[in-house]
Design a protein around this motif. Structure first.
Motif, short mmCIF file in Angstrom:
data_model
loop_
_atom_site.label_atom_id
_atom_site.label_comp_id
_atom_site.label_asym_id
_atom_site.label_seq_id
_atom_site.Cartn_x
_atom_site.Cartn_y
_atom_site.Cartn_z
N HIS A 1 -0.27 -6.17 -15.40
CA HIS A 1 -1.33 -5.47 -16.14
C HIS A 1 -2.67 -5.65 -15.43
N ARG B 1 -6.05 3.99 -4.11
CA ARG B 1 -5.17 3.52 -5.18
C ARG B 1 -5.24 1.99 -5.15
N PRO B 2 -6.13 1.39 -5.94
CA PRO B 2 -6.28 -0.06 -5.87
C PRO B 2 -5.07 -0.79 -6.46
N TYR B 3 -4.79 -1.94 -5.89
CA TYR B 3 -3.74 -2.83 -6.39
C TYR B 3 -2.43 -2.06 -6.61
N THR C 1 -2.83 -8.78 -2.77
CA THR C 1 -3.19 -7.45 -3.25
C THR C 1 -4.70 -7.25 -3.29
N ARG D 1 0.83 -1.21 0.00
CA ARG D 1 0.00 0.00 0.00
C ARG D 1 0.86 1.26 0.00
N LEU E 1 -3.16 -6.07 -12.36
CA LEU E 1 -3.12 -5.29 -11.12
C LEU E 1 -2.99 -3.79 -11.39
N ARG E 2 -3.11 -3.38 -12.67
CA ARG E 2 -3.11 -1.99 -13.09
C ARG E 2 -1.75 -1.31 -12.96
N GLY E 3 -0.69 -2.10 -12.87
CA GLY E 3 0.65 -1.54 -12.78
C GLY E 3 1.25 -1.33 -14.16
N TRP E 4 2.40 -0.66 -14.18
CA TRP E 4 3.14 -0.36 -15.40
C TRP E 4 4.44 -1.15 -15.41
N ASP F 1 -2.09 0.22 -9.05
CA ASP F 1 -2.53 1.23 -10.00
C ASP F 1 -1.52 2.38 -10.12
N GLY F 2 -1.00 2.56 -11.34
CA GLY F 2 -0.09 3.66 -11.63
C GLY F 2 1.35 3.46 -11.18
#
Length: 193
Positions: A138, A106-108, A98, A71, A140-143, A110-111
């Motif tokens: 992807h 800010r879920p998972y 997660t 988190r 989990l909305r990550g980069w 994200d960003g």
């Protein structure tokens, strides 16, 4: 305006002593520290968690600690062995936690920039594991960083003292860590001191 020191959380390795994926993860976190980040490492016993059960209260303080760190993280680095063409159950279970972050502001992930490291007993396992990690990040909305590290653990990576001896691997890890820190510098607004 000063920037806060970013936190990069490393999750990976195996329960085996001298795990190459744990060593590679530690090396990557060291490179991030050299660039001015603070880091937290979760490997081996810190990841030996009860199976994640959605909707159930977290069953261990280790699980609570991992979720709290994820988190707080400004970036993540994941490092998994290639087990039968994918990530290990140890890493998958850690990432299942997660789900506790699903309703966060800010879920998972994200960003967040997420660096990826995979080592397999051969190139096929290493590459399919990187692909699996990318897919999970992807979801989990990550980069995922453009550069991911896929290594054949049959080739010598470390000396007897545990020092990385593969110069090209060191350069790849340094480049990946640079991508993470560059992303953080561009993405995060300055905060008051």
């Amino acid at each position: 305006m000063a920037r806060k020191q970013p936190l990069i959380v490393g999750i990976g390795g195996t329960l085996a002593q001298n795990s190459s994926t744990a060593r590679l993860l530690k090396h990557a976190l060291d490179k991030c520290e050299e660039a001015g980040a603070q880091t937290r490492l979760f490997t081996a016993n810190a990841l030996e968690l009860p199976f994640y059960a959605p909707g159930r209260e977290l069953a261990s303080s280790a699980a609570s600690t991992l979720v709290a760190a994820m988190r707080e993280a400004d970036a993540i680095i994941l490092s998994s062995p290639g087990y039968h063409g994918s990530i290990s159950g140890l890493i998958k279970n850690a990432l299942d936690y997660t789900e506790e972050m699903a309703e966060d502001s800010r879920p998972y992930f994200d960003g967040l920039p997420v660096g990826l490291i995979a080592a397999g007993s051969g190139w096929q396992g290493a590459n399919t594991t990187v692909a699996a990690l990318r897919s999970i990040v992807h979801a989990l909305r990550g980069w995922p960083t453009p550069l991911a590290i896929a290594l054949n653990s049959r080739q010598p990576l470390f000396d007897a003292e545990g020092q990385l001896v593969a110069t090209q691997v060191d350069e790849q890890i340094r480049a990946m860590a640079g991508q993470i820190t560059h992303f953080l510098e561009r993405a995060r607004p300055p905060v008051a001191a």
